[in-house]
Design an enzyme around this catalytic site. Sequence first.
Site, short mmCIF file in Angstrom:
data_model
loop_
_atom_site.label_atom_id
_atom_site.label_comp_id
_atom_site.label_asym_id
_atom_site.label_seq_id
_atom_site.Cartn_x
_atom_site.Cartn_y
_atom_site.Cartn_z
N THR A 1 4.26 3.03 -2.93
CA THR A 1 2.92 3.62 -2.86
C THR A 1 1.87 2.65 -2.32
O THR A 1 0.77 3.08 -1.95
CB THR A 1 2.44 4.04 -4.26
N HIS B 1 -16.58 -4.78 5.61
CA HIS B 1 -17.40 -4.83 4.40
C HIS B 1 -16.87 -5.79 3.33
O HIS B 1 -17.66 -6.43 2.64
CB HIS B 1 -17.50 -3.43 3.76
N ASP C 1 8.78 -4.73 -1.49
CA ASP C 1 9.91 -4.46 -2.38
C ASP C 1 10.89 -3.56 -1.60
O ASP C 1 10.71 -3.33 -0.39
CB ASP C 1 9.45 -3.86 -3.72
N HIS C 2 11.91 -3.06 -2.29
CA HIS C 2 12.92 -2.23 -1.63
C HIS C 2 12.29 -0.97 -1.02
O HIS C 2 12.71 -0.52 0.04
CB HIS C 2 14.02 -1.85 -2.62
N ILE D 1 0.43 0.78 -4.35
CA ILE D 1 -0.44 0.56 -5.52
C ILE D 1 0.02 -0.65 -6.34
O ILE D 1 -0.78 -1.52 -6.69
CB ILE D 1 -0.48 1.83 -6.40
N ARG E 1 -25.89 -8.10 3.03
CA ARG E 1 -25.54 -7.32 1.86
C ARG E 1 -24.05 -7.47 1.51
O ARG E 1 -23.69 -7.53 0.35
CB ARG E 1 -25.93 -5.85 2.04
N HIS E 2 -23.19 -7.59 2.54
CA HIS E 2 -21.76 -7.73 2.28
C HIS E 2 -21.46 -9.11 1.69
O HIS E 2 -20.67 -9.24 0.76
CB HIS E 2 -20.96 -7.50 3.56
N CYS F 1 4.90 -1.58 -0.76
CA CYS F 1 5.85 -1.04 -1.72
C CYS F 1 5.90 0.47 -1.49
O CYS F 1 5.48 0.94 -0.42
CB CYS F 1 5.51 -1.43 -3.17
C1 RB5 Z 1 9.61 1.25 -6.76
O1 RB5 Z 1 10.42 2.32 -7.10
C2 RB5 Z 1 8.15 1.66 -6.81
O2 RB5 Z 1 7.73 1.78 -8.12
C3 RB5 Z 1 7.30 0.66 -6.05
O3 RB5 Z 1 7.74 0.58 -4.73
C4 RB5 Z 1 5.82 0.94 -5.97
O4 RB5 Z 1 5.56 2.23 -5.50
C5 RB5 Z 1 5.02 0.61 -7.16
O5 RB5 Z 1 3.79 0.73 -7.17
#
Ligand code: RB5
Length: 146
Positions: free
Chosen positions: A67, A98, A8-9, A69, A133-134, A65
């Site tokens: 984070t 693993h 993403d940006h 996440i 195991r893996h 992105c």
């Molecule tokens: C974008 O602002 C931000 O939410 C995205 O890049 C990311 O961190 C989401 O998990």
Amino acid sequence: MKIAIGSDHGGFALKQELIPFIEKLGFDVKDFGCPDENSVDYPDVAFAVAEAVAAGEFSRGIIICGTGIGVSICANKVKGIRCALCTDETMARLTREHNDSNMLAMGARIIGSEAAKGIVSTWLSTPFSKGTRHIGRISKIEKYEA
Ligand code: RB5
């Protein structure tokens, strides 16, 4: 090996730095966007990369992105994807050994570009350790998915 990459940006600048780096390592890279720093929704890019990897069009996928996440949550919703959010090279090595992860997520607001390069090269060069195991644990993930 063909690699799909997307961001993403928040991850755009890091993606632009990683593409030539990955090509220099000897891989073919396809950029799924985003094309610039204008705001986009990370699920759109993450699902596009993950579906292309799940369909077998690419051996591996890398998504970025802010984070890491958001994109990792999305990728792991796609059947057949095992996406690992990594912040260091030890995680990158262990998730290949693993989990046989086929996608890597990183957060551009969390790690610097030198760390990201180390993570990417470790993740791309480490084989799955194929221990019984893996394999058994991955089979349990696949059974749950099915
Ligand atoms: C974008 O602002 C931000 O939410 C995205 O890049 C990311 O961190 C989401 O998990």
